[in-house]
Design an enzyme around this catalytic site. Sequence first.
Site, PDB file in Angstrom:
ATOM      1  N   ASP A 440       0.862  -1.187   0.000  1.00 18.56           N
ATOM      2  CA  ASP A 440       0.000   0.000   0.000  1.00 18.56           C
ATOM      3  C   ASP A 440       0.894   1.231   0.000  1.00 18.56           C
ATOM      4  O   ASP A 440       1.591   1.504   0.977  1.00 18.56           O
ATOM      5  CB  ASP A 440      -0.915   0.003   1.224  1.00 18.56           C
ATOM      6  CG  ASP A 440      -2.032   1.048   1.134  1.00 18.56           C
ATOM      7  OD1 ASP A 440      -1.881   1.999   0.349  1.00 18.56           O
ATOM      8  OD2 ASP A 440      -3.034   0.902   1.849  1.00 18.56           O
ATOM      9  N   ARG A 442      -0.260   4.417  -0.832  1.00 15.35           N
ATOM     10  CA  ARG A 442      -1.093   5.617  -0.916  1.00 15.35           C
ATOM     11  C   ARG A 442      -0.694   6.660   0.124  1.00 15.35           C
ATOM     12  O   ARG A 442      -0.293   6.325   1.228  1.00 15.35           O
ATOM     13  CB  ARG A 442      -2.567   5.248  -0.727  1.00 15.35           C
ATOM     14  CG  ARG A 442      -3.151   4.445  -1.864  1.00 15.35           C
ATOM     15  CD  ARG A 442      -4.538   3.944  -1.541  1.00 15.35           C
ATOM     16  NE  ARG A 442      -4.528   2.957  -0.463  1.00 15.35           N
ATOM     17  CZ  ARG A 442      -5.618   2.382   0.023  1.00 15.35           C
ATOM     18  NH1 ARG A 442      -6.807   2.711  -0.466  1.00 15.35           N
ATOM     19  NH2 ARG A 442      -5.536   1.487   0.998  1.00 15.35           N
TER      20      ARG A 442
END
EC number: 4.1.99.12
Length: 538
Positions: A440, A442
Amino acid sequence: MSRLSSIYSQHRTSGLRSDRSIMPNSTSNSLRTISSVHLPYNHRARNFHISHAVGDSSEHVIINGQASPSKVVQADAAALGTIAADMAPVVDGFSADDDELDLDSPTEGFSSIPEAIEDIRQGKYVIVVDDEDRENEGDLIMAASKVTPEAMAFIVRHGTGIVCVSMKEDDLERLELPLMVTTKENEEKLRTAFTVSVDAKEGTTTGVSAKDRANTVLALASPNSKPEDFNRPGHIFPLKYREGGVLKRAGHTEASVDLAMLAGLPPAAVLCEIVDDDDGSMALLPKLQDFARRENLKIISIADLIRYRRKRDRLVERVCVTPLQLQWGSFQSYCYRSLIDGMEHIAMVKGDVGDGQDILVRVHSECLTGDIFGSARCDCGNQLALAMTMIEKTGRGVVVYLRGHEGRGIGLGHKLRAYNLQDDGRDTVEANEDLGLPVDSREYGIGAQILRDLGVRTMRLMTNNPAKYTGLKGYGLSVLGRVPLLTPITNENRRYMETKRLKMGHVYGTRPSGNTSTLADGGIKKEQDQIDSASEQE
């Protein structure tokens, strides 16, 4: 309808005939297929074959569909809830120490960015370490305007001897210092932008001594220097800083100039890679930390500097505002443009934000396959639809839709490749790792600044993901609590959601992640029953 695209609505109404492609106007010769994947679809019991293509630097998706047995949304699917889900804040699911989530709190083993800035301001050295997936090396860095012969001697003694000065493009042009090779010809691994090397004409002899090199650095940092003040080539290597700094390029060149500017000094810095005293190789983190302790130096990471700047720099600008009638109701749509990469994001606002207190908020990551095409592999589209429904029912709230987050930040093509690996038995985490990609990647700073610009100050955050709580903290926003987004579990997304709970810390229902029963055991269904029961009692 439960999707946000008018394109999608039109295709669904027309029956979404087989072999229908959703593409820009272009010929097939201009496209290159990158990957394809079988994708179960949440509507009309259809399955689709998705091809990912690249053309004109843009990513496109080609959809070929056919009817299939009704097996996507199972009749016995465990329901995680609808609008009946409790909308009161839930705080026990994401319990965390405030210090742990503070964006100014340094990574363990490193100094804080404010400490490093203060040392730079005082003319001291700082060790700056980049990511382990990049060089995983450390540079001695100090403000060019503060350099002394003694400081230069220390840098040469503990470094490679290749002393560089990072500078802004305007100053390099003023001094008529062209790149050593053109950008196209640059074959250096990290594309470091070296200019021609220089020595100062005044106050130097051979140009290589610590005193001579210090004089050259001071001349480069001076706003009064002229092109004729330097000999070419020389013993100091100017480097071209990329505008935007570490927010554009996570390199030592950018970090050094950023630190100088944050310290209120001229935008030029000395940097030199540190070597291992034992064998002359490049010093890696353990040796760098030993060196920092021995010499009483601050050591920081570029990752921490990026977080520091993301929190303080203005990252977005408002482009326009317009009313939109959506399938859920009437909303005001706000378009924002990132000042970092030009990406445009959108916020849907219901009602009057007013004093910004107690706003129902969803920060949603773009998912083309889930949000637009209704993929049954994930719960993204269902979460978005549920969030919009909850805000419409409440009459006041914000959905921030962040683009560029496809596949938790890995991009559309990589996401489809990861789907193929999942079909071979990997879970969503293992598939990313097998591709050599982050699980991840983000960032939520853009979303936080959009919320601030809209006037939001305290919020009830609609999410099952603790990383969003962490990512939004520290931008002048307060999260009063979490509102679970409980959407249907299907046979297609059951393993995906279980992996998010087990490996990524997602929380379903009101319990902390460590206490939630497994999806396979119907634990989330039990959580939903408890929420519904609590709602009825209220």
